[in-house]
Design a protein around this motif. Structure first.
Motif, mmCIF file in Angstrom:
data_model
loop_
_atom_site.group_PDB
_atom_site.id
_atom_site.type_symbol
_atom_site.label_atom_id
_atom_site.label_comp_id
_atom_site.label_asym_id
_atom_site.label_seq_id
_atom_site.Cartn_x
_atom_site.Cartn_y
_atom_site.Cartn_z
ATOM 1 N N GLN A 156 1.029 -1.243 -0.044
ATOM 2 C CA GLN A 156 -0.104 -0.176 0.046
ATOM 3 C C GLN A 156 1.037 1.656 0.107
ATOM 4 O O GLN A 156 0.976 2.603 -0.599
ATOM 5 N N ARG A 202 0.017 -9.767 -9.903
ATOM 6 C CA ARG A 202 -1.071 -8.473 -9.439
ATOM 7 C C ARG A 202 0.387 -7.686 -8.073
ATOM 8 O O ARG A 202 -0.272 -6.982 -7.458
ATOM 9 N N LYS A 248 -3.733 -11.627 -0.750
ATOM 10 C CA LYS A 248 -4.801 -11.617 -1.142
ATOM 11 C C LYS A 248 -6.145 -10.967 -0.814
ATOM 12 O O LYS A 248 -6.561 -9.674 -1.148
ATOM 13 N N GLU A 249 -6.651 -11.624 -0.177
ATOM 14 C CA GLU A 249 -7.806 -11.384 0.692
ATOM 15 C C GLU A 249 -7.712 -10.091 1.518
ATOM 16 O O GLU A 249 -8.510 -9.666 1.963
ATOM 17 N N ARG A 250 -6.764 -10.097 2.511
ATOM 18 C CA ARG A 250 -6.318 -8.458 2.986
ATOM 19 C C ARG A 250 -6.265 -7.229 2.094
ATOM 20 O O ARG A 250 -6.844 -6.752 2.722
ATOM 21 N N LEU A 251 -5.653 -7.404 1.233
ATOM 22 C CA LEU A 251 -5.581 -6.484 -0.037
ATOM 23 C C LEU A 251 -7.140 -6.262 -0.510
ATOM 24 O O LEU A 251 -7.376 -4.948 -0.710
ATOM 25 N N ALA A 252 -7.579 -7.066 -0.869
ATOM 26 C CA ALA A 252 -8.916 -7.014 -1.202
ATOM 27 C C ALA A 252 -9.917 -6.581 -0.922
ATOM 28 O O ALA A 252 -10.348 -5.489 -0.156
ATOM 29 N N GLU A 253 -9.482 -6.891 0.945
ATOM 30 C CA GLU A 253 -10.545 -5.994 1.641
ATOM 31 C C GLU A 253 -10.351 -4.651 1.918
ATOM 32 O O GLU A 253 -11.503 -3.431 2.119
ATOM 33 N N ALA A 271 -8.811 -2.479 -0.070
ATOM 34 C CA ALA A 271 -9.219 -2.143 -0.900
ATOM 35 C C ALA A 271 -10.605 -1.741 -1.069
ATOM 36 O O ALA A 271 -11.179 -0.490 -2.059
ATOM 37 N N ALA A 272 -11.335 -2.661 -0.440
ATOM 38 C CA ALA A 272 -13.144 -2.052 -0.728
ATOM 39 C C ALA A 272 -13.853 -0.994 0.169
ATOM 40 O O ALA A 272 -14.698 -0.788 0.464
#
Length: 320
Positions: free
Chosen positions: A67, A95, A311-316, A318-319
């Motif tokens: 980030q 990614r 990946k899940e933490r980055l997606a969270e 970003a959302a």
């Protein structure tokens, strides 16, 4: 035995369990996973101690690094490739979660065979007796050719091999770390110890070219490490070579004035080994702001778990 030979415990001084400080409490206990839950919920349910704390913290440090635009470099041993984890690593590369790779010479061998034929790792015990171990033709020709090319054009070993594997005779270039790095224009450096890889016994091997191409890669790796302040270095499955290379790269960039102190390192391997613990986990992170982690376990479980959690933490994030 007479009574006067026995020590009486009658006068033992005691204290209350309720007033005694304790290292473990029920608030640290694990929470059973609920069917249908997320990976985030699984990680949140880990015991709040030891690796149950360290693993989520490493995930957070990787997420914060990316980030903040800081690099995440992966140092790699060949066993990670042999247990089938190229797709997981390539996904992280695509990614832009992993920003650079640094590998030993065995990685070049196994990755090349996967790209060419979709298989690797011969049965050494079955062929060593008659001297056939390592005598495979195509692997040596291509890897040694890449060393000569990379030494000659200044691109280095990793990029030359990646570009070679993108040519039409590779059946599975999409499963190759080298080809993927070249396609993505991502740094991938090869750090060779001469005599350790099967390609070195072939007549196509050029020791001067291998040394030159690998040395160029070492210089490029040092360029990556020079920017590692605030970033993350993950050592996956290399017990000797990559920990030594990383330590030498770190000392030269610090010597040249690059303030690489606020870094996170993590070692993933089957065992606690001296070099990886000393040269990856402990020494590099001894300054203010550094943190080193070690995780013992099988790569085929630990690496996918780490990748999925990041990946899940980055997606969270970003959302949000």
């Amino acid at each position: 035995m007479s009574e006067d030979e026995l020590l009486s415990f009658a006068g033992l001084h005691t204290y209350s369990l309720f007033s005694r400080p304790s290292k473990v409490g029920v608030e640290q206990f694990a929470k059973p996973f609920v069917t249908g839950g997320s990976l985030k919920e699984f990680l949140a349910g880990l015991p709040r101690q030891l690796l149950g704390l360290d693993f989520p913290e490493l995930v957070e440090r990787v997420v914060r690094a990316r980030q903040g635009g800081r690099p995440v470099i992966v140092g790699l041993g060949a066993h990670v490739i042999k247990v089938g984890l190229n797709p997981v690593l390539i996904d992280l590369m695509e990614r832009s979660i992993v920003t650079a790779l640094a590998v030993n010479g065995a990685c070049a061998v196994h990755d090349t065979e996967i790209a060419l034929a979709g298989k690797t790792s011969e049965d050494v015990d079955a062929v060593l007796g008659d001297g056939a171990f390592g005598a495979v033709r195509e692997t040596a020709e291509i890897v040694n050719e890449a060393a000569i090319t990379g030494a000659g054009n200044g691109k280095g070993f990793g990029r030359a091999l990646g570009e070679r594997l993108l040519q039409g005779d590779s059946r599975y270039p999409e499963l190759s770390l080298f080809a993927s790095a070249a396609r993505l224009d991502m740094p991938l450096s090869v750090h060779v110890a001469l005599g350790t890889d099967i390609v070195h016994i072939h007549p196509s091997a050029d020791g001067a070219a291998i040394g030159r191409a690998s040395y160029l890669d070492f210089q490029r790796f040092c360029r990556q490490v020079a920017d590692l302040d605030g970033g993350v270095y993950l050592n996956l499955g290399s017990a000797v070579l990559m920990p030594e290379v990383f330590l030498k790269a770190l000392t030269v960039v610090r010597n040249l004035g690059h303030p690489v102190t606020r870094l996170t390192t993590a070692n993933f391997d089957f065992l606690r080994q001296y070099r990886s613990m000393t040269n990856v986990v402990n020494r590099p992170t001894a300054g203010e702001g550094g943190r080193g982690f070690h995780f013992t376990g099988h790569h085929e479980l630990m690496v996918p778990l780490l990748a999925a959690a990041i990946k899940e933490r980055l997606a969270e994030a970003a959302a949000a």
